[in-house]
Design an enzyme around this catalytic site. Structure first.
Site, PDB file in Angstrom:
ATOM      1  N   ARG A  93     -20.751 -16.963  34.387  1.00  0.00           N
ATOM      2  CA  ARG A  93     -21.296 -15.617  34.565  1.00  0.00           C
ATOM      3  C   ARG A  93     -20.331 -14.711  35.317  1.00  0.00           C
ATOM      4  NH1 ARG A  93     -27.175 -17.343  36.647  1.00  0.00           N
ATOM      5  NH2 ARG A  93     -25.970 -19.146  37.321  1.00  0.00           N
ATOM      6  N   LYS A 190     -33.400  -4.609  29.977  1.00  0.00           N
ATOM      7  CA  LYS A 190     -33.565  -5.124  31.338  1.00  0.00           C
ATOM      8  C   LYS A 190     -32.594  -4.420  32.267  1.00  0.00           C
ATOM      9  CE  LYS A 190     -31.435  -8.965  32.687  1.00  0.00           C
ATOM     10  NZ  LYS A 190     -31.043 -10.384  32.844  1.00  0.00           N
ATOM     11  N   ASP A 220     -32.043 -19.231  35.274  1.00  0.00           N
ATOM     12  CA  ASP A 220     -31.634 -19.584  36.642  1.00  0.00           C
ATOM     13  C   ASP A 220     -32.843 -19.430  37.569  1.00  0.00           C
ATOM     14  OD1 ASP A 220     -30.421 -19.986  39.048  1.00  0.00           O
ATOM     15  OD2 ASP A 220     -28.762 -18.609  38.729  1.00  0.00           O
TER      16      ASP A 220
END
Ligand code: R5P
Length: 310
Positions: A93, A190, A220
């Site tokens: 990420r 989002k 997560d």
């Protein structure tokens, strides 16, 4: 070929070995009293095509270090070729600078793996496909679609099915699955107010009366999925399930998912499921052993890996 495993996910490594009908290479990966990693390989690997299975999942830094030390041990034992099999590639990420004076840690980790002596990498559902380009060695990035699509079709059917990407970044992944299932696609817009907290804004697409399936690479904290499920139900969805490749599930994520409006969360064993995951009715685990095992077999025999999902 020979298969070696670090400690991050031995059950998966053993299932891969069973698929390949080979024994695991005898080795010990253990710690000194101060937690330094020490690896000892107890059989000859000179000239072998070596595959080392290790996800860089929690505890990410320890598991990464184990992977690096194993690669070094194999290199110094004259293995012919070393493939780092990383079902879950931690640090993925961090693939760009989110602001000034921040690192690109995914690139740093790629450098470490290459410098340790890996000749190639086999991984799954990378957070961003371009991470392949962080390596100057070949990287096979397996997609979980061949595993997820038949499971969705058999457990939900294809009538009134809608595949949903929980954010704009995941649209390509969700579109691939929607195409395979011949289902329409919706997207959730989002917005994150601050790191680690997700906020659903609105649903793009008509979910009214649909059985919605959220598709993502990582769960997560569970915030993205749980908020997305609420937004879909508010938009008229008949049911909401989620299919996510990597069940990171940190902190109270399992409890959060259990208490959410999701009917079911399906993850894979790219990360070893915790006891909490195993006893939660709401979470089901699919194994990636045969997919990874088949990819290893094809790499070893120099045949096509991409045809696995064609
Ligand atoms: C983000 O871009 C990823 O694809 C996942 O949506 C995210 O990592 C999920 O995180 P969490 O479960 O903490 O919301």
């Amino acid at each position: 070929m020979k298969l070696l495993a670090g400690n991050s996910n031995r059950p998966l490594a053993e299932a891969i070995a069973a698929y390949l009908r080979i024994d695991m290479t005898r080795a010990t990966v253990h710690r000194f009293a101060d937690m330094e990693v020490f690896v000892e390989i107890h059989e000859n690997v000179r000239g072998e095509d070596m595959f080392i299975v290790q996800s860089t999942s929690y505890p990410a830094n320890d598991n990464l270090m184990e992977l690096l030390v194993c690669i070094d041990a194999l290199r110094r034992s004259s293995a012919r070729r070393i493939t780092a099999v990383i079902p879950y590639f931690g640090y993925a990420r961090q693939d760009r600078k989110p602001g000034p004076r921040t690192p690109i840690s995914a690139k740093l980790v790629s450098n470490l793996i290459t410098e340790a002596g890996a000749n190639r990498v086999l991984t799954m559902e990378l957070h961003a496909g371009q991470i392949q380009g962080f390596f100057d060695i070949p990287v096979d990035n397996l997609y979980s679609t061949p595993l997820l699509a038949p499971d969705i079709a058999s457990s939900l059917g294809t009538e009134d099915l809608m595949i949903v990407s929980p954010d704009v970044g995941g649209v390509t992944r969700a579109r691939g699955l929607a195409k395979r299932l011949d289902a329409p696609l919706a997207i959730i817009d989002k917005r994150r107010e601050r790191a680690g907290v997700s906020e659903v804004m609105h649903v793009i697409g008509d979910c009214n009366g649909k059985h919605c399936v959220l598709v993502d690479d990582i769960v997560d904290s569970g915030g993205t999925l749980c908020n997305a499920a609420d937004a879909l139900l508010e938009s008229g969805a008949r049911s909401v399930q989620a299919y996510v490749t990597h069940g990171v599930l940190s902190g109270g994520a399992v409890a959060r998912v259990a208490a959410s409006s999701l009917d079911k969360l399906v993850i894979t064993d790219s990360i070893r499921p915790t006891e909490g995951v195993r006893v939660t009715d709401k979470i089901r685990v699919l194994s990636v052993a045969s997919l990874i095992g088949e990819a290893i077999s094809r790499i070893s025999s120099e045949t096509s890996v991409s045809s696995l999902w064609d």
